[in-house]
Design an enzyme around this catalytic site. Structure first.
Site, PDB file in Angstrom:
ATOM      1  N   SER A 122       0.869  -1.169   0.000  1.00  0.00           N
ATOM      2  CA  SER A 122       0.000   0.000   0.000  1.00  0.00           C
ATOM      3  C   SER A 122       0.904   1.217   0.000  1.00  0.00           C
ATOM      4  O   SER A 122       2.066   1.138   0.408  1.00  0.00           O
ATOM      5  CB  SER A 122      -0.894   0.009   1.250  1.00  0.00           C
ATOM      6  OG  SER A 122      -1.522   1.274   1.410  1.00  0.00           O
ATOM      7  N   TYR A 143      -2.608  -1.384  10.239  1.00  0.00           N
ATOM      8  CA  TYR A 143      -2.550  -1.603   8.797  1.00  0.00           C
ATOM      9  C   TYR A 143      -1.212  -1.131   8.240  1.00  0.00           C
ATOM     10  O   TYR A 143      -0.561  -1.840   7.461  1.00  0.00           O
ATOM     11  CB  TYR A 143      -3.699  -0.858   8.115  1.00  0.00           C
ATOM     12  CG  TYR A 143      -3.773  -1.070   6.625  1.00  0.00           C
ATOM     13  CD1 TYR A 143      -4.311  -2.234   6.096  1.00  0.00           C
ATOM     14  CD2 TYR A 143      -3.304  -0.095   5.741  1.00  0.00           C
ATOM     15  CE1 TYR A 143      -4.379  -2.439   4.724  1.00  0.00           C
ATOM     16  CE2 TYR A 143      -3.365  -0.290   4.371  1.00  0.00           C
ATOM     17  CZ  TYR A 143      -3.904  -1.457   3.871  1.00  0.00           C
ATOM     18  OH  TYR A 143      -3.959  -1.652   2.511  1.00  0.00           O
TER      19      TYR A 143
END
Length: 317
Positions: free
Chosen positions: A164, A176
């Site tokens: 990401s 995350y």
């Protein structure tokens, strides 16, 4: 002088353009295993590669997801259920892949499965939610990769790990970001360790896209639930006004997520089919023109830019 410089730059980009478009031969004979194909990037990539004639082995978390995918693709595509948090499931999927690819090996492994829940601050996030993100987004990637690596090595193939842009610039949702930074580190380490085996590893860093992970209704509901379950001292420290303001910021951010998932899957496809895949792909305009430049700024300046619009907690000093 300027003419020579312009000619040199033009020649460089021409050679770069030509190099990027060299495609691997005999794609119709190559097997690609993709995790997280129930929806989102994995589902679209499976259909995209199937349409191009590759032999897709799609791993779905649920049989329902697998059945829906089979209904949208050719008979070449085959599915298997896989829970990347369970070693027995990974072992079974590896054996299944081995039986399909035989001596030719596995050309492509795409570690796409991931979760993002809930969207909240580190201090509001409970240990279970943090561990779940690490298990799926990082430990799952490591275990699937190491299990499939002998098959990929046999084919001198490709490994594509979906990270990401938050694996490059940490911003909100601590668990995350930690998991995606881990994916980046694991990919870099493994790429250097196995460079002499002909295996190429690429990292895809999507920006903000509208997938199941960023479903606005579910994401905001989980954010509310996280705040509701937060200890009393947390609520007193931050205050209801802080939560309400942050909630609206997150809502606006989710509304602005890109719907063009092909920007990501095209990067994945290039990493699998190009003779010269890139080490890193930044997918999305926000990734290319905001987060990547931001990552090169002094930390104090990056901090200011990222948090300048955030509210102040009730007990801020």
């Amino acid at each position: 002088m300027w003419l020579y410089l312009a000619a040199f730059v033009g020649l460089y980009y021409l050679l770069h353009w030509y190099r990027e478009r060299q495609v691997v031969s005999h794609l119709q004979d190559k097997y690609v295993f993709i995790t997280g194909c129930d929806s989102g990037f994995g589902n679209l990539l499976a259909r995209q590669l199937d349409a191009r004639g590759l032999r897709v082995l799609a791993a779905c978390l649920t049989e329902k997801g697998a059945e829906q995918l089979r209904g949208q693709t050719s008979d070449r595509l085959e599915t298997v259920t896989l829970d990347v948090t369970k070693m027995e499931s990974i072992a079974a999927a590896t054996q299944w892949v081995k039986e399909h690819v035989g001596d030719r090996g596995l050309w492509g492994l795409v570690n796409n499965a991931g979760i993002l829940t809930p969207i909240t601050l580190c201090e509001w996030l409970n240990t279970e939610d943090s561990m779940n993100m690490l298990k799926v987004n990082l430990i799952g990637v490591i275990q699937v990769t190491l299990s499939m690596l002998p098959l990929v090595r046999r084919a001198r193939g490709r490994i594509v790990n979906v990270s990401s842009i938050l694996g490059r610039v940490a911003f909100f949702v601590g668990g995350y970001c930690v998991s995606k930074y881990g994916v980046e580190a694991f990919s870099d380490i493994l790429r250097r360790e196995i460079q002499h085996f002909g295996v190429k590893i690429s990292i895809v860093e999507p920006g903000y896209f509208r997938t199941g992970m960023t479903n606005m209704t579910q994401s905001l509901e989980r954010m509310k639930q996280s705040w509701k379950e937060a200890p009393k001292h947390i609520k007193e420290t931050y205050g209801q006004q802080y939560f309400d303001a942050l909630y609206n910021i997150m809502k606006e951010g989710l509304l602005n997520c890109s719907t063009n998932l092909n920007l990501v899957t095209d990067c994945m496809e290039h990493a699998l089919t190009s003779v010269h895949p890139r080490t890193r792909y930044s997918a999305g305009w926000d990734a290319k023109f905001f987060f990547i430049p931001l990552s090169y700024l002094p930390t104090s300046l990056a901090d200011y830019i990222l948090t300048r619009s955030w509210p102040k907690p009730a007990q801020a000093v």
